[in-house]
Design a protein around this motif. Structure first.
Motif, short mmCIF file in Angstrom:
data_model
loop_
_atom_site.label_atom_id
_atom_site.label_comp_id
_atom_site.label_asym_id
_atom_site.label_seq_id
_atom_site.Cartn_x
_atom_site.Cartn_y
_atom_site.Cartn_z
N VAL A 7 13.96 -7.27 -0.36
CA VAL A 7 12.71 -6.70 -0.59
C VAL A 7 12.54 -5.45 -0.10
N THR A 8 12.52 -4.40 -0.90
CA THR A 8 12.26 -2.90 -0.55
C THR A 8 10.99 -2.43 -0.09
N LEU A 9 10.91 -1.52 0.75
CA LEU A 9 9.60 -0.80 1.22
C LEU A 9 8.63 -0.79 -0.06
N GLY A 10 9.06 -0.21 -1.05
CA GLY A 10 8.18 -0.04 -1.96
C GLY A 10 7.81 -1.11 -2.68
N GLN A 11 8.56 -2.22 -2.85
CA GLN A 11 8.10 -3.40 -3.53
C GLN A 11 6.98 -4.30 -2.42
N PHE A 12 7.50 -3.95 -1.34
CA PHE A 12 6.63 -4.72 -0.08
C PHE A 12 5.22 -4.01 -0.30
N ILE A 13 5.16 -2.72 -0.13
CA ILE A 13 3.77 -2.20 -0.25
C ILE A 13 2.95 -2.55 -1.61
N ILE A 14 3.57 -2.78 -2.74
CA ILE A 14 3.02 -2.99 -3.83
C ILE A 14 2.56 -4.52 -3.65
N ASP A 15 3.54 -5.23 -3.27
CA ASP A 15 3.04 -6.63 -3.00
C ASP A 15 1.74 -6.86 -2.07
N LYS A 16 1.76 -6.00 -1.06
CA LYS A 16 0.73 -6.02 0.17
C LYS A 16 -0.49 -5.56 -0.51
N GLN A 17 -0.42 -4.60 -1.49
CA GLN A 17 -1.71 -3.78 -1.99
C GLN A 17 -2.82 -4.61 -2.10
N VAL A 18 -2.51 -6.04 -2.67
CA VAL A 18 -3.46 -6.94 -3.23
C VAL A 18 -4.41 -7.11 -1.96
N GLU A 19 -3.96 -6.97 -0.77
CA GLU A 19 -4.80 -7.03 0.49
C GLU A 19 -5.85 -6.17 0.54
N PHE A 20 -5.67 -5.06 -0.14
CA PHE A 20 -6.57 -3.82 0.05
C PHE A 20 -7.33 -3.74 -1.49
N PRO A 21 -8.29 -4.81 -1.79
CA PRO A 21 -8.84 -4.48 -3.24
C PRO A 21 -9.29 -3.17 -3.37
N TYR A 22 -9.93 -2.52 -2.52
CA TYR A 22 -10.53 -1.24 -2.69
C TYR A 22 -9.45 -0.21 -2.87
N ALA A 23 -8.32 -0.22 -2.34
CA ALA A 23 -7.30 0.82 -2.62
C ALA A 23 -6.85 1.15 -3.74
N LYS A 24 -6.90 2.54 -4.10
CA LYS A 24 -6.29 2.68 -5.40
C LYS A 24 -4.89 3.26 -5.46
N GLY A 25 -4.09 2.93 -4.39
CA GLY A 25 -2.71 3.16 -4.45
C GLY A 25 -2.37 4.52 -3.62
N GLU A 26 -3.58 5.11 -2.99
CA GLU A 26 -3.13 6.31 -2.33
C GLU A 26 -2.20 5.96 -1.04
N LEU A 27 -2.81 4.84 -0.59
CA LEU A 27 -2.18 4.75 0.83
C LEU A 27 -0.62 4.22 0.66
#
Ligand code: P6P
Length: 334
Positions: A7-27
């Motif tokens: 699991v790469t950092l990029g994949q992990f970040i995308i998978d975890k993004q669901v935990e931040f429903p309001y995030a638009k990907g900037e973080l």
């Protein structure tokens, strides 16, 4: 680890993004920008002995410390990576006296603020001891599009969005938290990716390692002196005497203690009456990771993450690590 379940950092970040429903990907993009800068610094650190970038750069930083060439490279690398990304409006660095408003095309509208120690422990560069990068990420408080100010940076650790560190050691590891636990990624140079190697890190509640520069012992507060006498006593029931482990590079000492259990202490000394370590660039981010992994971090009088910063380069005493060990130190400080 098979190449197929990495699991790469990029994949992990995308998978975890669901935990931040309001995030638009900037973080997510910001964390990836940090990963890119860390990979480049890792390359430079790992060839430091070969390319004449060792040794004094000749200048001194705001702390009055000799600045090594790699410090400069690390600082410029992050300014470049974060300006290019556009997610960050202002950066504060241990290497810069004042805040550094970023001048990328989109920086002025950046939602985030970053505090960074680009290469902590740099006095160890020339002797091949692990060093590292420490970062903290906050939401800006000024309006997007306006000039960022010092108030965007001087925020308590309890306002953090994310924090983490990169340790350039026997391997290069990125360890970070967005407030939902701590995860560690090891750089696989063969594919140029940070790969999840330490999911959901929890620090042991107790341990047998204490990390402190005992060369300053004569100047320590009485409570610390008494604790240091206690750890040296023989008592099988409490696994004493403990082991002294102190390498003089905060990230290396912290990372070992995080995984094995231990306590890291930098108390007030005559030379550094408020302790040596910087609140914004070392103590807040490492305390955030410590707490997210189940640990504790305090000045002995207050929780590090509750301190309202007053100056960019202010220093504070710190007792940080396994919760039961921090509590034991505090018992002696009463
Ligand atoms: P001392 C490195 O310069 C640093 O800021 C930390 O990484 C480290 O823990 C500390 O200073 C070491 O300080 O006074 O023990 O050499």
């Amino acid at each position: 680890m098979s190449d197929f379940n990495v699991v790469t950092l990029g994949q992990f970040i995308i998978d975890k993004q669901v935990e931040f429903p309001y995030a638009k990907g900037e973080l997510s993009r910001l964390l990836r920008d940090i990963g890119i800068a860390a990979k480049i610094i890792s390359r430079e650190v790992n060839k430091a002995g070969l390319t004449q970038i060792l040794g004094e750069h000749g200048s001194t930083n705001v702390q009055g410390e000799d600045v090594k060439k790699l410090d400069i490279i690390g600082n410029e690398m992050f300014i470049w990576a974060l300006s290019k990304g556009g997610e960050v409006c202002v950066m504060a660095s241990e290497e810069n006296d004042d805040i550094v408003p970023l001048e990328g095309t989109y920086s002025k509208n950046g939602k985030y603020v970053i505090c960074i120690d680009p290469l902590d422990g740099s006095s160890n560069i020339d002797v091949n001891v692990s060093i590292g990068t420490i970062f903290s990420i906050y939401h800006r408080v000024s309006e997007p599009g306006t000039d960022p100010t010092i108030n965007d940076v001087l925020q308590a650790g309890n306002k953090l969005v994310a924090a983490g560190y990169v340790v350039y050691g026997t391997s290069t590891m990125l360890v970070y938290s967005t407030g939902k636990g701590v995860n560690g990624f090891t750089l696989d140079p063969s594919i140029g990716e940070f790969c999840l190697s330490h999911p959901d890190i929890k620090t042991p509640a107790d341990g047998k390692i204490y990390s402190i520069n005992e060369g300053n012992a004569a100047e320590f507060p009485e409570g610390i002196k008494n604790y240091l006498n206690w750890v040296k006593e023989t008592d099988k029931a409490t696994s004493r005497p403990y082991s002294a482990r102190y390498i003089g590079s905060m990230i290396a000492d912290f990372h070992r203690n995080l995984l094995k259990g231990g306590v890291f202490i930098y108390p007030p000394t005559a030379k550094s009456p408020n302790g040596k370590l910087r609140l914004m660039f070392e103590c807040i981010p490492m305390s955030f990771i410590a707490e997210q992994a189940g640990g504790k971090s305090t000045t002995s009088k207050e929780r590090i993450l509750d301190i309202e910063p007053s100056e960019l380069h202010q220093r504070v005493p710190i007792i940080m690590g396994s919760p039961n060990m921090v509590d034991k130190v505090l018992e002696f400080m009463k």
